[in-house]
Design a protein around this motif. Structure first.
Motif, PDB file in Angstrom:
ATOM      1  N   GLU A   1      -6.419 -50.610  13.716  1.00 44.85           N
ATOM      2  CA  GLU A   1      -6.102 -49.285  13.190  1.00 44.85           C
ATOM      3  C   GLU A   1      -6.883 -48.249  13.990  1.00 44.85           C
ATOM      4  O   GLU A   1      -7.995 -48.506  14.452  1.00 44.85           O
ATOM      5  CB  GLU A   1      -6.489 -49.185  11.714  1.00 44.85           C
ATOM      6  N   PHE A   2      -6.303 -47.054  14.127  1.00 49.25           N
ATOM      7  CA  PHE A   2      -6.935 -45.979  14.884  1.00 49.25           C
ATOM      8  C   PHE A   2      -7.537 -44.991  13.889  1.00 49.25           C
ATOM      9  O   PHE A   2      -6.815 -44.304  13.167  1.00 49.25           O
ATOM     10  CB  PHE A   2      -5.916 -45.325  15.806  1.00 49.25           C
ATOM     11  N   THR A   3      -8.880 -44.943  13.846  1.00 45.04           N
ATOM     12  CA  THR A   3      -9.596 -44.168  12.841  1.00 45.04           C
ATOM     13  C   THR A   3     -10.438 -43.081  13.501  1.00 45.04           C
ATOM     14  O   THR A   3     -10.510 -42.989  14.732  1.00 45.04           O
ATOM     15  CB  THR A   3     -10.526 -45.082  12.020  1.00 45.04           C
ATOM     16  N   ASP A   4     -11.111 -42.266  12.660  1.00 43.47           N
ATOM     17  CA  ASP A   4     -11.941 -41.189  13.206  1.00 43.47           C
ATOM     18  C   ASP A   4     -13.242 -41.710  13.817  1.00 43.47           C
ATOM     19  O   ASP A   4     -13.992 -40.961  14.435  1.00 43.47           O
ATOM     20  CB  ASP A   4     -12.250 -40.134  12.138  1.00 43.47           C
ATOM     21  N   ARG A   5     -13.532 -42.995  13.649  1.00 37.97           N
ATOM     22  CA  ARG A   5     -14.704 -43.597  14.292  1.00 37.97           C
ATOM     23  C   ARG A   5     -14.351 -44.383  15.547  1.00 37.97           C
ATOM     24  O   ARG A   5     -15.210 -44.663  16.371  1.00 37.97           O
ATOM     25  CB  ARG A   5     -15.439 -44.516  13.303  1.00 37.97           C
TER      26      ARG A   5
ATOM     27  N   ARG B   1     -21.427 -46.209  23.526  1.00 32.73           N
ATOM     28  CA  ARG B   1     -22.284 -45.139  23.013  1.00 32.73           C
ATOM     29  C   ARG B   1     -23.417 -45.720  22.190  1.00 32.73           C
ATOM     30  O   ARG B   1     -23.320 -46.832  21.660  1.00 32.73           O
ATOM     31  CB  ARG B   1     -21.464 -44.155  22.185  1.00 32.73           C
ATOM     32  N   SER B   2     -24.466 -44.944  22.064  1.00 31.20           N
ATOM     33  CA  SER B   2     -25.629 -45.380  21.289  1.00 31.20           C
ATOM     34  C   SER B   2     -25.370 -45.185  19.794  1.00 31.20           C
ATOM     35  O   SER B   2     -24.434 -44.497  19.386  1.00 31.20           O
ATOM     36  CB  SER B   2     -26.863 -44.595  21.713  1.00 31.20           C
ATOM     37  N   GLY B   3     -26.200 -45.820  18.966  1.00 31.12           N
ATOM     38  CA  GLY B   3     -26.165 -45.583  17.531  1.00 31.12           C
ATOM     39  C   GLY B   3     -25.516 -46.668  16.703  1.00 31.12           C
ATOM     40  O   GLY B   3     -25.559 -46.608  15.469  1.00 31.12           O
ATOM     41  N   HIS B   4     -24.906 -47.673  17.332  1.00 27.21           N
ATOM     42  CA  HIS B   4     -24.277 -48.745  16.562  1.00 27.21           C
ATOM     43  C   HIS B   4     -25.329 -49.782  16.156  1.00 27.21           C
ATOM     44  O   HIS B   4     -26.306 -50.018  16.871  1.00 27.21           O
ATOM     45  CB  HIS B   4     -23.171 -49.404  17.369  1.00 27.21           C
TER      46      HIS B   4
ATOM     47  N   TRP C   1     -16.570 -44.255  18.927  1.00 28.29           N
ATOM     48  CA  TRP C   1     -17.266 -43.051  19.381  1.00 28.29           C
ATOM     49  C   TRP C   1     -18.174 -42.456  18.308  1.00 28.29           C
ATOM     50  O   TRP C   1     -18.846 -41.467  18.557  1.00 28.29           O
ATOM     51  CB  TRP C   1     -16.271 -42.015  19.888  1.00 28.29           C
ATOM     52  N   ARG C   2     -18.207 -43.054  17.117  1.00 32.92           N
ATOM     53  CA  ARG C   2     -19.184 -42.684  16.090  1.00 32.92           C
ATOM     54  C   ARG C   2     -19.875 -43.952  15.588  1.00 32.92           C
ATOM     55  O   ARG C   2     -19.311 -45.038  15.693  1.00 32.92           O
ATOM     56  CB  ARG C   2     -18.505 -41.934  14.944  1.00 32.92           C
ATOM     57  N   PRO C   3     -21.101 -43.826  15.063  1.00 33.01           N
ATOM     58  CA  PRO C   3     -21.865 -45.025  14.696  1.00 33.01           C
ATOM     59  C   PRO C   3     -21.136 -45.930  13.712  1.00 33.01           C
ATOM     60  O   PRO C   3     -20.584 -45.478  12.715  1.00 33.01           O
ATOM     61  CB  PRO C   3     -23.141 -44.437  14.078  1.00 33.01           C
TER      62      PRO C   3
ATOM     63  N   GLY D   1     -11.586 -58.177  10.915  1.00 27.42           N
ATOM     64  CA  GLY D   1     -12.870 -58.593  11.467  1.00 27.42           C
ATOM     65  C   GLY D   1     -14.029 -57.687  11.121  1.00 27.42           C
ATOM     66  O   GLY D   1     -15.193 -58.033  11.358  1.00 27.42           O
ATOM     67  N   GLY D   2     -13.721 -56.514  10.599  1.00 29.76           N
ATOM     68  CA  GLY D   2     -14.777 -55.583  10.226  1.00 29.76           C
ATOM     69  C   GLY D   2     -15.544 -55.025  11.412  1.00 29.76           C
ATOM     70  O   GLY D   2     -16.723 -54.679  11.293  1.00 29.76           O
ATOM     71  N   PHE D   3     -14.888 -54.897  12.563  1.00 22.06           N
ATOM     72  CA  PHE D   3     -15.553 -54.342  13.746  1.00 22.06           C
ATOM     73  C   PHE D   3     -14.694 -53.238  14.359  1.00 22.06           C
ATOM     74  O   PHE D   3     -13.524 -53.071  14.019  1.00 22.06           O
ATOM     75  CB  PHE D   3     -15.830 -55.437  14.788  1.00 22.06           C
ATOM     76  N   HIS D   4     -15.316 -52.476  15.270  1.00 19.79           N
ATOM     77  CA  HIS D   4     -14.622 -51.428  16.011  1.00 19.79           C
ATOM     78  C   HIS D   4     -14.692 -51.732  17.504  1.00 19.79           C
ATOM     79  O   HIS D   4     -15.688 -52.281  17.979  1.00 19.79           O
ATOM     80  CB  HIS D   4     -15.250 -50.056  15.757  1.00 19.79           C
TER      81      HIS D   4
END
Length: 334
Positions: free
Chosen positions: A8-12, A43-46, A26-28, A19-22
């Motif tokens: 799915e394409f989300t705001d994150r 990107r950092s923050g994950h 581009w967001r944490p 699988g519960g992963f991205h």
């Protein structure tokens, strides 16, 4: 009740519910599966990262002390109800397409990719799937890459001509991937090769991974100017025209990018020379890669998205544009 899609394409970012992963978020997020080390994809923050073993050194160098797990190309990992594997994308060393399988349905996120071999990156491998997520950085028919041997000849000829005219050639190239590809094409017998610190850092990481590259000499921001007769300088685009560059005296400026195919962009950049060299697929490459997947559904993420999706639809392919925050390492503003 209809089954949720594999991705799915989300705001994150691109999310896999099973699988519960991205993928390249581009967001944490809690768990990020990364295609490659360029800043718009990694990107950092994950909280946790999963990437190829070949991407790990550059990810650690760029993102610091992250919680990172790795897979080899073709190795599978069960994450929740999803099976995940990495496959070569040919973009930069360690770059990958990410194959996600849920209940027998396969989706592939390609990240950035190219089909033209460069001698450094693991060659692109097509992956059969039901749905394919593609870039379209150079999704116009005008973009058709020349033979790299021809580009190498042009680069070395410009180097010799610049030195003969009393100027230092300064070439703009992205710090990860493009700069090292240029290095692999240069003739070090012409003279010394100087690099901006940002390029030298990435180059050293790739050298330690086994990439064979000619000797280079880093020019750090606080270094005193020194005479380097016959030298060629490689710098990231942001350093061109900066105070850092003025230490080299009279220069001839060049730029290595797929955008150098377009005369208008060459003029706007005000470069003395443009060299058509890209780490992204050209028009024939995009079409060939998509055809080899056998995918029934195509999602176009960044670049000439509307034009390329419309072209695919005109060919009877089910294609949609997806809004993301990927820019591509050859974004025109760089």
């Amino acid at each position: 009740m209809a089954r949720r899609p594999v991705l799915e394409f989300t705001d994150r970012g691109i999310h896999c519910p099973a699988g519960g992963f991205h993928v390249d978020p581009w967001r944490p997020v809690d768990r990020a599966v990364i295609t490659h080390g360029h800043a718009d994809h990694a990107r950092s923050g994950h909280a946790r990262y999963l990437a190829t073993a070949g991407s790990a050194p550059i990810l650690r160098q760029r993102l610091g002390d992250i919680v990172l797990d790795t897979l080899r190309y073709g190795e599978t990992r069960q994450i929740g109800d999803a099976r995940v594997s990495f496959h070569p994308a040919g973009h930069v060393p360690g770059s990958a397409q990410i194959r996600v399988e849920v209940a027998g349905e396969v989706w592939v996120v390609s990240g950035d990719y190219k089909l033209q071999a460069d001698g450094l990156s693991e060659p692109f491998e097509p992956v059969r799937c039901h749905a394919f997520v593609t870039e379209s950085t150079f999704g116009l028919p005008v973009f058709r890459w020349p033979d790299p041997a021809q580009v190498a000849q042009e680069l070395n000829g410009w180097w010799r001509d610049s030195i003969a005219s009393g100027r230092t050639p300064v070439l703009g190239a992205y710090a990860l991937g493009k700069a090292q590809r240029v290095l692999s094409m240069l003739d070090p017998g012409i003279g010394p090769i100087l690099t901006h610190g940002a390029i030298e850092t990435s180059t050293e990481v790739l050298r330690r991974q086994g990439c064979r590259l000619p000797q280079t000499f880093a020019v750090m921001p606080d270094a005193q100017p020194r005479p380097d007769p016959g030298a060629l300088v490689i710098a990231p685009p942001a350093a061109l025209g900066s105070a850092w560059m003025r230490r080299f005296g009279p220069v001839s400026t060049g730029f290595a990018s797929g955008w150098m195919m377009l005369r208008g962009i060459r003029r706007r950049r005000a470069m003395d020379r443009g060299f058509v060299l890209s780490d992204h697929a050209d028009w024939p490459g995009l079409n060939l890669a998509i055809g080899e997947t056998g995918a029934e559904k195509i999602f176009v993420t960044h670049g000439y998205t509307d034009i390329f999706a419309q072209w695919l639809r005109s060919r009877g392919i089910d294609a949609d544009v997806v809004t993301t925050e990927y820019a591509g390492d050859e974004a025109q503003q760089e």
